[in-house]
Design a protein around this motif. Structure first.
Motif, PDB file in Angstrom:
ATOM      1  N   VAL A   1      -2.426 -11.533 -10.316  1.00 44.47           N
ATOM      2  CA  VAL A   1      -3.649 -11.658  -9.612  1.00 44.47           C
ATOM      3  C   VAL A   1      -3.502 -11.685  -8.310  1.00 44.47           C
ATOM      4  CG1 VAL A   1      -5.400 -13.420  -9.256  1.00 44.47           C
ATOM      5  CG2 VAL A   1      -4.782 -13.013 -11.451  1.00 44.47           C
ATOM      6  N   SER A   2      -3.831 -10.826  -7.294  1.00 38.60           N
ATOM      7  CA  SER A   2      -3.903 -11.110  -5.893  1.00 38.60           C
ATOM      8  C   SER A   2      -5.220 -11.089  -5.359  1.00 38.60           C
ATOM      9  CB  SER A   2      -2.899 -10.150  -5.300  1.00 38.60           C
ATOM     10  OG  SER A   2      -3.400  -8.806  -5.681  1.00 38.60           O
ATOM     11  N   ARG A   3      -5.367 -11.702  -4.168  1.00 42.37           N
ATOM     12  CA  ARG A   3      -6.641 -11.586  -3.636  1.00 42.37           C
ATOM     13  C   ARG A   3      -7.431 -10.384  -3.398  1.00 42.37           C
ATOM     14  NH1 ARG A   3      -8.558 -15.939  -0.087  1.00 42.37           N
ATOM     15  NH2 ARG A   3     -10.607 -14.883  -0.141  1.00 42.37           N
ATOM     16  N   GLN A   4      -6.276  -9.197  -3.105  1.00 42.93           N
ATOM     17  CA  GLN A   4      -6.876  -7.908  -2.787  1.00 42.93           C
ATOM     18  C   GLN A   4      -5.667  -7.057  -3.410  1.00 42.93           C
ATOM     19  OE1 GLN A   4      -7.019  -8.468   1.614  1.00 42.93           O
ATOM     20  NE2 GLN A   4      -9.009  -7.431   1.364  1.00 42.93           N
ATOM     21  N   ASN A   5      -6.291  -5.462  -3.674  1.00 39.56           N
ATOM     22  CA  ASN A   5      -5.226  -4.779  -3.936  1.00 39.56           C
ATOM     23  C   ASN A   5      -4.421  -4.504  -3.042  1.00 39.56           C
ATOM     24  OD1 ASN A   5      -4.784  -2.785  -5.811  1.00 39.56           O
ATOM     25  ND2 ASN A   5      -6.417  -1.229  -4.991  1.00 39.56           N
TER      26      ASN A   5
ATOM     27  N   TYR B   1      -0.481 -10.056  -1.424  1.00 38.59           N
ATOM     28  CA  TYR B   1       0.441 -10.905  -2.103  1.00 38.59           C
ATOM     29  C   TYR B   1       0.092 -11.293  -3.708  1.00 38.59           C
ATOM     30  CZ  TYR B   1       2.865 -10.454   2.351  1.00 38.59           C
ATOM     31  OH  TYR B   1       3.313  -9.701   3.333  1.00 38.59           O
TER      32      TYR B   1
ATOM     33  N   LEU C   1      -3.478 -21.404   1.578  1.00 39.79           N
ATOM     34  CA  LEU C   1      -4.908 -21.065   1.952  1.00 39.79           C
ATOM     35  C   LEU C   1      -5.674 -20.383   1.079  1.00 39.79           C
ATOM     36  CD1 LEU C   1      -3.838 -19.699   5.316  1.00 39.79           C
ATOM     37  CD2 LEU C   1      -4.863 -21.708   5.013  1.00 39.79           C
ATOM     38  N   HIS C   2      -5.044 -19.707   0.176  1.00 41.39           N
ATOM     39  CA  HIS C   2      -5.644 -18.710  -0.946  1.00 41.39           C
ATOM     40  C   HIS C   2      -5.904 -19.412  -2.330  1.00 41.39           C
ATOM     41  CE1 HIS C   2      -5.114 -16.197   2.229  1.00 41.39           C
ATOM     42  NE2 HIS C   2      -3.810 -16.330   2.414  1.00 41.39           N
ATOM     43  N   GLY C   3      -5.261 -20.580  -2.588  1.00 42.64           N
ATOM     44  CA  GLY C   3      -5.728 -20.937  -3.616  1.00 42.64           C
ATOM     45  C   GLY C   3      -4.681 -22.316  -4.061  1.00 42.64           C
TER      46      GLY C   3
ATOM     47  N   HIS D   1       0.688  -0.984  -0.021  1.00 40.04           N
ATOM     48  CA  HIS D   1      -0.035  -0.001  -0.134  1.00 40.04           C
ATOM     49  C   HIS D   1       0.869   1.404   0.152  1.00 40.04           C
ATOM     50  CE1 HIS D   1      -2.845  -3.111   1.768  1.00 40.04           C
ATOM     51  NE2 HIS D   1      -3.632  -2.575   0.662  1.00 40.04           N
TER      52      HIS D   1
END
Lengths: 160, 151, 782, 294
Positions: free
Chosen positions: D188-192, D195, D264-266, D104
């Motif tokens: 591609v990340s889960r959020q702006n 990671y 955990l995320h993919g 950020h």
């Protein structure tokens, strides 16, 4: 007690001389050594943004800087903006638009947004949302914060 | 976490198996191993200091070899504890003689990671564990190369 | 009666302090001589404790004391049942195993406290963890809810025959009989995933013992200050009057801060008294994930029986509910699930069974949406699956079965968290839904927008669901309203506030009754030194219960104003008029008495206060409802899905909500917005994950993903309905949790709609692009 | 969550910093922006014995043109400064494009360009970008000759580089790109700001006949380390970058060049699938940009 270092830091225009352990986080120094409790600590790993302050004018996480590193630098915290009876225009917009609830994350938002608005006097909604992506608010869902920033931007640019 | 993989060693099965029963060889292969002491034929005590970039974790623990069927298979149990958490790994290792003086090692196991490492270190675990395996195999290859050449 | 402030968008009175860094939170409390506590927490989820050796830690410079369970002697004991089980439900079984303040013989979840270090600073206290030798024997962990339920499972509590914490079934009508008449029966297994409250402020606790005055002062960010006061007093053998609990500003609650009898609130007062030093504990974020309560985590086996025309005949739901390692908080969450599963629709036959299980995880207690989210999720999902099987549009099936205003009040017969049979008090659920369809322009989306997008290679989907929010449950809340001699008003309540705007909304209600300026009403929340009765902040009950108590107390004060003024002017009460801050005799406005002066007259130094009259312009009132007031609503979402990466974006979000009388529209919308962000977060980002060994894998914001500004829809469109609750004089229903309830099922429905050409069925409440990818792949291959 | 004690050094010159590092050896650790390091210290996952803080050495902060037409970036230059430098935008528009994805804004204000590269986070953007752009890294050590290491040789493992404990990364040089070069970063990340679950950066050059003259493509977040694709050049160089060719690269690279993990995320499968997608997106846009002159 390990070795301590003398530091001289300007916070909100006032010079403070203190001795600190190098590991003391700037967030803890501001809050507990200087009693500037407006800066809040939410995660201590640089994600929530509650502890955002201005370090030589730049918005940074005070939980990811050691107090000793502030030696010779200039810090601004939320306490430098307005007072309860004389709110800063951005603070007033936050109040007017109901952009805060528990208020815990709010100082971090304000300190992120003050320099943002200086650099982006007429921000788009997307720019605002991206600017505050590094600040988590659990209460408001952000929409009203975005409205407050738009409101403040309009007020501030009119004042110029 | 499931751990699974294979590695081709360029040496006959007996030599490979012997290496896996040699604490010095194993000790040399494990990155960050600081000390390894033999307790008895199949138990070792070890201290390990893993440094991954800024992250450093010191573990002390044991290595146990069980279910040994020379030169076909062996089970390794690694248990370590430290300030950043604990690791317990069980690995079943099989050695297949490919006939051409090479050996295919296949391993399958479970690694349980606990404490701070597990709770906040998730995103590092995969790449770091892959790297540890890779480094270990590279070192074992080198050891084999040396031994095999000597023989 | 004036209503100058009620229903007006009054800007919040508390904001000016919060905005300027002048509001004190618990970690901001600086007490001279304070020491800092830190808890050494278990790395293991399940283990037998052999020995915890703290002798080296005690020697570390800066460490003042270190305690393990042994050191607390007889003081160590399992805590009370903070919420009892529902005795009203016949045949229910409940095994009470209440939380212990610090692990003694056995560790039951990762993060359980093993030792507490008291040191000159938090830094030093954490240093001392390295000196402590923890000798434990790890045991296999119990994590999987269904496996945990089996008799063969490893036991969390060895003295119980199984991991059953509770078994509660309720039935209205007869489901099995109804099923015989069904044309269509659909059954599914569904997961409602585990999420955190994740208030931005972690928990915190400061205790100061005054040896001379024999007084304990506590600052805590608890949602239940009176429970804390009661338990601290009882634990330490003090009278309640010797313990004062102050809740300063609180950085969000969302449920978990209601849990008491944790390591901090039990042990720290004892330590403060023993060492005769003030002690502060500030939880860090990792601890918050490990050792503060959280919620959801249920597995449902549902069945719905319908007629061909879509009439619902019955619903059956057998569900596993994780209570964690202990069940001190009773059954609030699963009971909420039971009441909310059928609370939108005409469901004449309903069988519901709770299988509450102990596992090696931290205790589960309500989080915003508490149990309601789960009930609404499974019912809404089952209706979607049934609609597919019937070949009906999902909205059509809902329109056919939603309850209408004519059916109110509607008794569902299911006993809820307040232990009384659930009655839906007011609302028009069908109308909510119809308004929502209209606002989102469902027809246009189906006929124009979606087909056009599909032609352009874009995947858009729509989901429209209904929901209810059980709110405002008992037992009661109260407050005291006082007019001071300066003419200003103080209201004190035992209710604590976490950002909901209570200081403003209660002031609005009181200001109207007393005809004073709203900013002249100061509201003191959650200070047991100012008001010492009440239950706590939960179940969206503040506006309704404390709001009504404020109204009642202010009316009493108002009556006193008239009585005192009548005496002062020597005219009958009906000749008195109440101006803004003063009274006068009708037609003679030039001769007025200010409320401040009247307050002096109401507490005279000479003369007589007649028997039966209480002095002062002050009154106390309490309000307890017969049963909760149920809010309701509908939600339409339009989502887009990247057909290649499966990333989801919420494009439109239209919510209809009925919470009866609106006290402050600004604050109301804020409550909805916040709930919505949590609901969207719970669906697309947030998930607490324990691995099979009971390790919490998501103990930071790196892996527990909080919704950010760019994750939210640009506009949360809100339409308010105004069906007043008949239960209280102002007609209020709660609102705090509404937003968090319906996003899950709405987004799932919309995702299935975006892939309507394949048989996509989403059976879990938390999704990420990878999970959606798997679902789509499976559906394509089927 | 408070860090353990450490010794602190705040040298004011490069020379002094190198002296200190040499003295400390394995016990010492460079503190650059600290945005990863201090977080790890707060969790007590990182426990360096001593920190050598480079923040008081102004001479390490700069962006200046090289005689060859490239840029030299001082190691302590903040990521935010790189992101907003007109010099950088003019020569290497890929960099500001990538920078926006790094955490950020507040982190980028403090985090440094060199620090991020030397941190060698396999999912970090800048280590990968340094590799795909073949940046030259200047490593200094007390009593040692300055040495230049190509970024792809700098990183030898997750969070590991060839930089010795007594050394530091001092400067990064980016050489100018040839004409008709285009680049594109896709993530591609889960959020702006989160990671990367997978990311791809491509730099392509077209010849005068619109054939692909050169291509460098890096695949990140999908293996132990960032992976420089060889398939891309095998398939594309000398040929027209047709949709079919690009898709062939995506297919082959995603099938054989990466080793993604399930977390955990993919799942690994999902990561493979999006890597394929990102390769197509990245190459397609990079070629389009090259056609427009880069």
């Amino acid at each position: 007690m390990s070795q301590t270092f003398p530091i001289s830091v300007t916070v909100n225009g006032k010079v403070y001389n203190r001795e600190v352990e190098p590991r003391l986080l700037l967030s803890d120094f501001l809050r507990h050594d200087l009693g500037l409790i407006g800066t809040h600590v939410g995660c201590e790993h640089g994600i929530c943004g509650a502890c955002t302050i201005l370090f030589d004018g730049e918005p940074v996480r005070s939980c990811l800087i050691f107090a000793v590193q502030a030696n010779g630098h200039e810090i601004r915290t939320v306490e430098s903006l307005g007072t309860p009876d004389h709110l800063h225009p951005l603070q007033q917009s936050f109040k007017d638009k109901h952009a805060l609830q528990c208020g815990f994350c709010t100082p971090g938002f304000l300190m992120t947004l003050v320099p943002f608005l200086e650099e982006h006097p007429n921000p788009s909604e997307d720019e605002i949302r991206e600017a505050i992506d590094g600040n988590i608010c659990r209460c408001t869902g952000y929409e009203k914060i975005v409205e407050a920033v738009e409101d403040a931007a309009a007020k501030l640019s009119q004042a110029k | 976490m499931k751990v699974e993989g294979e590695h081709l060693f360029k040496a006959p099965r007996e030599v490979v198996y012997e290496m896996f029963n040699d604490p010095n060889a194993l000790g040399a292969a494990v990155p960050g191993l600081q000390k390894m002491t033999k307790i008895d034929a199949s138990h070792y005590e070890a201290t390990l200091g893993i440094r991954v970039g800024p992250v450093s974790a010191n573990f002390s623990g044991t290595l146990t070899l069980t279910d040994e069927v020379p030169p076909e298979k062996v089970t390794l149990i690694v248990e370590g504890k430290g300030g950043a958490g604990f690791v317990k790994g069980v690995g079943h290792v099989n050695f297949e003689d490919l006939g051409d003086k090479t050996t295919m090692m296949r391993y399958v196991g479970e690694a349980n990671i606990g404490g701070t490492l597990a709770s906040v270190g998730q995103r590092m675990i995969d790449s770091v564990s892959k790297s540890i395996f890779k480094t270990a195999f590279e070192k074992l290859d080198k050891i084999l190369e040396e031994r095999w050449q000597q023989k | 009666m004036t209503a100058k402030y009620l229903s007006q968008p009054i800007k919040r009175l508390e904001d000016k302090y919060l905005l300027t860094g002048n509001a004190r939170y618990v970690d901001d409390i600086e007490v001279p001589g304070v020491l800092h506590a830190a808890f050494l927490r278990s790395d293991y989820a399940h283990a037998k404790i052999n020995k915890i050796d703290v002798s080296e830690a005690r020697k570390r410079p800066g460490v003042v004391a270190v305690f393990t369970a042994e050191d607390f002697g007889d003081f160590w004991k399992p805590g009370p049942l903070q919420v009892p089980p529902p005795t009203a439900i016949a045949g229910s079984k409940f095994n009470a195993r209440t939380i212990v303040p610090i692990a003694k013989d056995k560790i039951r979840y990762s993060g359980e406290a093993l030792a507490v270090v008291i040191a000159e600073s938090r830094y030093i206290a954490e240093d001392a963890f390295d000196d402590i030798i923890v000798d434990v024997e790890p045991l296999p962990a119990v994590i999987d809810l269904e496996k945990a339920w089996e008799d063969t499972s490893v036991l969390v509590h060895d003295d119980l025959p199984s991991n059953m914490a509770a078994l509660v079934s309720q039935e209205v009508g007869n489901y099995e009989e109804a099923k015989k008449n069904a044309d269509v029966v659909v059954s599914k297994r569904m997961l409602v995933e585990h999420v955190a409250g994740a208030a931005m402020e972690n928990r915190g606790f400061v205790a100061k013992w005054d040896e001379q005055d024999q007084q304990m002062t506590i600052w805590a960010n608890t949602q239940s200050p009176l429970t804390v006061r009661g338990s601290v007093a009882r634990n330490l053998g003090l009278a309640e009057s010797q313990v004062r609990v102050i809740t300063p500003y609180i950085g969000g609650g969302f449920g978990p801060k209601v849990m008491t009898s944790l390591s901090d609130d039990v042990l720290i007062p004892w330590i403060a008294k023993k060492l005769n030093r003030p002690i502060k504990w500030t939880e860090d974020r990792r601890e918050n994930f490990l050792a503060t309560t959280s919620e959801r985590d249920q597995i449902h086996h549902c069945e719905i029986a319908l007629k061909k025309d879509g009439t619902i005949l019955g619903f059956k739901d057998v569900f596993y509910h994780n209570t964690g390692a202990y069940d001190s908080y009773g059954m609030t969450v699963p009971l909420n699930t039971q009441t909310h599963t059928i609370s939108n629709y005409r469901v004449p036959n309903f069988y519901t069974e709770i299988r509450m299980v102990f596992t090696n995880t931290m205790v589960v207690t309500p989080v915003r949406g508490a149990g309601r989210s789960e009930g609404v999720f499974v019912m809404e999902r089952m209706i979607d699956f049934a609609a597919k099987k019937l070949g009906m549009d999902p909205t059509e099936l809902r329109l056919k079965n939603l309850l209408t205003a004519e059916e109110m009040p509607h008794k569902t017969g299911i006993i809820g968290q307040d232990f009384v049979a659930n009655v839906l008090d007011s609302g028009d659920y069908l109308d909510n839904y119809q308004k929502c369809l209209k606002a989102v322009d469902y027809e246009k989306f189906r006929k124009e927008i979606q087909p056009k997008a599909r032609k352009e290679g874009k995947r858009l989907g729509i989901g429209v669901v209904a929901f209810t929010e059980g709110t405002a449950v008992g037992p009661y809340e109260g407050c005291k309203v006082t007019i001071s001699t300066n003419g200003k008003v103080t209201m004190a309540t035992g209710y604590s506030t976490q950002g909901q705007g209570h200081q403003t909304v209660f002031a609005q209600i009181i200001a109207d009754q007393l005809n004073v300026k709203v900013e002249d009403v100061k509201v003191i929340t959650g200070d047991t030194g100012s008001f010492a009765w009440g239950a706590g902040t939960f179940a969206s009950r503040g506006a309704t219960l404390v709001g009504t108590a404020s109204y009642l107390a202010a009316q009493k004060v108002r009556a006193k104003i008239f009585a005192t003024a009548s005496k002062a002017f020597g005219v009958p009460e009906d000749e008195i008029e109440l101006g803004e801050g003063f009274v006068f005799v009708k037609g003679k406005p030039e001769n007025k008495i200010t409320l401040g002066d009247l307050a002096i007259k109401a507490n005279p130094m000479r003369g007589v206060v007649e028997p039966g009259v209480e002095p002062g312009l002050e009154a106390t009132a309490y309000y307890g409802p017969p049963h909760g007031a149920t809010g309701s609503g509908a939600l339409a979402v339009i989502v887009s899905v990247d057909p290649e990466t499966y990333k989801v974006k919420v494009e439109r979000f239209v919510m209809v909500d009925d919470c009866g009388t609106i006290i402050n529209p600004l604050i109301l919308d804020g409550q909805i917005d916040g709930g919505v962000s949590m609901g969207i977060g719970n669906t697309l980002y947030e998930k607490m994950v324990y691995d099979e060994n009971g390790q919490m894998l998501t103990a930071s914001f790196m892996d527990y993903l909080m919704p950010q500004a760019t994750d939210m829809p640009k506009k949360i469109e809100i339409i308010h309905q105004h069906n007043k609750s008949p239960l209280n004089p102002l007609g209020i229903k709660g609102i705090g949790e509404a937003g968090a309830i319906p996003p899950g099922p709405a987004i799932c429905q919309a995702l299935e709609d975006a892939f309507s050409e394949i048989p996509l069925e989403i059976l879990e409440s938390n999704l990420n692009p990878s999970i959606i990818y798997d679902y789509v792949k499976k559906a394509r291959n089927s | 969550m408070k860090p353990v004690n450490f010794d602190y050094y705040a040298p004011t010159s490069v020379e002094e910093a190198l002296d200190t590092l040499a003295e400390l050896g394995y016990n010492g650790k460079v503190l650059a922006g600290g945005q990863s390091l201090i977080a790890a210290m707060n969790f007590r996952m990182a426990r360096p014995g001593a920190l050598v803080d480079l923040n008081n050495i102004p001479e390490l902060s700069y962006i200046k043109p090289t005689p060859e037409g490239g840029l030299a970036i001082g190691t302590m230059t903040r990521v935010y400064a790189v992101e907003h430098s007109p010099e950088v935008a003019k020569r290497f528009p890929l960099l500001p494009e990538v920078a926006k994805f790094i955490a950020h804004p507040q982190i980028r204000r403090r985090g440094t360009f060199g620090g991020a590269i030397a941190h060698a986070d396999p999912a970090g953007q800048l280590p990968s970008i340094s590799m795909v752009m073949n940046m030259k890294c200047l490593i200094k050590g007390k009593g040692k000759e300055d040495r230049w290491v190509d970024a792809p040789d700098l990183i030898i493992g997750p969070f590991m580089t060839v930089i010795e404990p007594d050394e530091m990364l001092a400067e990064v040089v980016i050489n100018p790109l040839p004409a008709r070069t285009g680049a594109r970063y896709e993530q591609v990340s889960r959020q702006n700001g989160g990671y990367a679950q997978a990311a791809v950066a491509s730099i392509v050059t077209l010849d005068e006949k619109d054939n692909c003259k050169d291509v460098r493509m890096i695949l990140m977040g999908v293996g132990e380390l960032p992976i420089l694709s060889t398939k891309a050049s095998e398939i594309l160089v000398g040929n027209k970058p047709t949709t079919e060719a690009i898709e062939a690269v995506a297919e082959e690279a995603a099938a054989s060049e990466i080793d993604p993990a399930t977390d955990l995320h993919g799942t690994a499968e999902y990561r493979r699938s999006i890597t394929r997608v990102l390769i197509v997106r990245s190459l397609t846009e990079a070629f389009a940009r090259a056609e427009k002159g880069g």
